[in-house]
Design an enzyme around this catalytic site. Structure first.
Site, short mmCIF file in Angstrom:
data_model
loop_
_atom_site.label_atom_id
_atom_site.label_comp_id
_atom_site.label_asym_id
_atom_site.label_seq_id
_atom_site.Cartn_x
_atom_site.Cartn_y
_atom_site.Cartn_z
N CYS A 82 0.98 -1.24 0.04
CA CYS A 82 0.19 0.02 -0.09
C CYS A 82 0.96 1.30 -0.18
O CYS A 82 0.57 2.10 0.80
CB CYS A 82 -0.97 0.02 1.33
SG CYS A 82 -1.63 -1.53 1.51
N ALA B 218 1.77 3.79 -2.23
CA ALA B 218 1.26 5.18 -2.60
C ALA B 218 1.07 6.26 -1.73
O ALA B 218 0.47 5.83 -0.79
CB ALA B 218 0.48 5.10 -3.93
N LYS C 88 6.85 7.29 2.23
CA LYS C 88 7.46 6.31 3.24
C LYS C 88 8.66 5.45 2.33
O LYS C 88 9.75 5.00 3.02
CB LYS C 88 6.46 5.41 3.85
CG LYS C 88 5.72 6.14 4.85
CD LYS C 88 4.72 5.12 5.56
CE LYS C 88 3.95 5.96 6.50
NZ LYS C 88 2.84 6.73 5.67
N ASP D 35 1.12 -1.25 -4.80
CA ASP D 35 -0.19 -0.81 -4.89
C ASP D 35 -0.85 -1.47 -5.76
O ASP D 35 -0.60 -2.13 -6.66
CB ASP D 35 0.08 0.75 -4.74
CG ASP D 35 -0.73 1.37 -3.77
OD1 ASP D 35 -2.01 1.15 -3.67
OD2 ASP D 35 -0.08 2.10 -3.09
N ASP E 13 -2.40 -6.64 -5.30
CA ASP E 13 -3.46 -6.62 -4.11
C ASP E 13 -2.72 -7.25 -2.91
O ASP E 13 -2.51 -8.28 -2.87
CB ASP E 13 -4.79 -7.23 -4.48
CG ASP E 13 -6.08 -7.00 -3.39
OD1 ASP E 13 -5.49 -6.52 -2.44
OD2 ASP E 13 -7.16 -6.84 -3.84
N CYS F 246 -3.48 5.18 10.06
CA CYS F 246 -3.52 6.66 10.75
C CYS F 246 -4.93 6.88 11.49
O CYS F 246 -5.77 7.85 10.99
CB CYS F 246 -3.33 7.62 9.58
SG CYS F 246 -4.38 7.51 8.19
#
Length: 216
Positions: A45, A47, A51, A69, A96, A168
């Site tokens: 993941c 994009a 990071k 991604d 995925d 987050c």
């Protein structure tokens, strides 16, 4: 003093790769992953690549980072970031994170970052409209996605490797509950850093990286 200064994101020095805009909590995730020069890293993941490129910087462009991604558009953002920052050790992969990855059959990684999709409620100060756009059903749906990603990625970690789970958001359902369920179903993993560590050390929960794990 500058009069009518442009947004920081529009300054020429950003396009020249002299700096990156990234909040402190996001930077902490890479610090916790602690990638080393010469290692093989999976950034799931990935994009838009902030990071990913931070990892490359810490690794001195040595080793390999596989940036995963879902869409071509997201991979393009990662490629653009790498080009701007002169990052040379990143390979973008379209796939995925919940399913079998399009990688070599026996490929495993020293460290994996699972920076999973989440409700984003740790960013409420910047995105107050989340209170009206997200509901309990979204939380349940996302926690299932997060668990699926974590379960799948665990198969790609080397013995003794590190898997970091990051969100987050602030909800137990997307953080502690996902971690605890994973550890129960994967006894070969051990929790290396407790969520309480971050509270005691006043690390912001806005970008919560609570699960640095070692595979036994």
């Amino acid at each position: 003093m500058l009069k009518d200064p442009p947004p920081v994101s529009e300054l020429p020095s950003l396009k020249e790769g002299l700096y990156v805009i990234q909040d402190e909590a996001s930077q902490l995730v890479t610090a916790i992953l602690d990638p080393k020069p010469g290692e093989k890293i999976l950034d799931a993941c990935a994009a838009p690549g902030s990071k990913t490129t931070h990892m490359a910087q810490r690794m001195g462009n040595e080793g390999e980072i596989f940036a995963l991604d879902l869409t071509t558009e997201k991979l393009r953002l990662i490629e653009e970031a790498c080009l701007r920052l002169n990052v040379k050790n990143v390979k973008v992969v379209k796939g995925d994170a919940r399913r079998l990855l399009p990688l070599s059959k026996d490929l495993t990684f020293d460290r994996i970052l699972a920076d999973v999709p989440c409700s984003g409620f740790g960013t409420l100060r910047r995105n107050p409209d989340l209170k009206w756009r997200k509901n309990e059903e979204d939380i349940r749906r996302l926690s299932a996605v997060q668990a699926s990603i974590l379960n799948n990625l665990s198969d790609y970690l080397k013995k003794g490797g590190i898997l970091v789970y990051s969100t987050c958001t602030i909800f137990h359902e997307e953080n502690e509950d996902v971690i605890e369920a994973f550890l129960k179903s994967h006894p070969e993993f051990a929790l290396m850093i407790s969520p309480k560590f971050f509270l005691k050390n006043a690390v912001p929960w806005s970008k919560k990286a609570t699960s640095r794990r070692s595979r036994k």
